[in-house]
Enzyme design. Sequence first.
Site, short mmCIF file in Angstrom:
data_model
loop_
_atom_site.label_atom_id
_atom_site.label_comp_id
_atom_site.label_asym_id
_atom_site.label_seq_id
_atom_site.Cartn_x
_atom_site.Cartn_y
_atom_site.Cartn_z
N LYS A 204 0.84 -1.21 0.00
CA LYS A 204 0.00 0.00 0.00
C LYS A 204 0.87 1.26 0.00
O LYS A 204 1.94 1.31 0.60
CB LYS A 204 -0.94 0.00 1.21
CG LYS A 204 -2.02 -1.10 1.17
CD LYS A 204 -3.09 -0.82 0.12
CE LYS A 204 -4.07 -1.97 -0.08
NZ LYS A 204 -5.07 -2.09 0.96
N ARG A 238 -3.84 -10.09 4.81
CA ARG A 238 -4.08 -10.23 3.37
C ARG A 238 -2.84 -9.71 2.65
O ARG A 238 -2.52 -8.52 2.73
CB ARG A 238 -5.33 -9.44 2.96
CG ARG A 238 -5.71 -9.58 1.49
CD ARG A 238 -6.97 -8.78 1.18
NE ARG A 238 -7.36 -8.92 -0.21
CZ ARG A 238 -6.90 -8.17 -1.22
NH1 ARG A 238 -6.01 -7.20 -0.96
NH2 ARG A 238 -7.31 -8.36 -2.46
#
Length: 256
Positions: A204, A238
Amino acid sequence: MGILNLTPDSFSDGGKFNTEKSALQQAEKMLKDGASMIDIGPQSTRPNAEFLSSLEEIKRIGNVISLVKKEFPDALISLDTFYAETVKFGFNEGIDLVNDISGGQFDVNMLDAVAETNLPYILMHVNPSYQTMHEKTGFTDITLTVNQYFSRKTDELLKKGIKDIILDPGFGFGKTVEDQMKMIGEVEFFGFGSFPLLIGISRKSFIYKPLGKSALDINEETQKLHLKVLRQGAKILRVHDVAEAKKTVDEFLRLN
């Protein structure tokens, strides 16, 4: 939870696994590396990604779910979609969980479809529409805002008969770097301890952009954050890099 993107346009691995053969090979690799779940995503949700209909999602998935289930019957398959019709298709193909980034907000039939399948449901915090999901709105207290959303949405889910709920605070969706670093430090407060917590911070931008690095060059920093959220009670990571995350989980379990 290993990420299997069937997309040509995902931000870090677009086009790598969008054939049946390459998807099956990647699923096998992730399972061997230690994944217990595979999250199959037919649609990229990065900023400015191509928008697909449910029909296009189903066409892109093809036989991948059934092939993975046939080859690896013990693996749990999660389907990353915000469409009711894609959920119904996935259910018939053998999925075990629904991973919905929209919280049922992008398709009015979504939650009813999940209730009909009786599948576990991953509820993510996100802005209320596809068009606004990446808008940074400037939260006064991000943790309070996310928890208010979780309180409202879990009540709605329970009333529909959806009881097996996993919470995802929604890293990477409409939140500033400051918001997300605050969230990392306050993971223990999300969801009131009532539901298991999934954390999805792999590759991210709130991690790599402030460091001046790329999405593929932040493994060390990501694993430190993974360890931090595990210590605060996170139950599912995840991730794209399963082997590295598995080392972190093993280290956490060894220390605890």
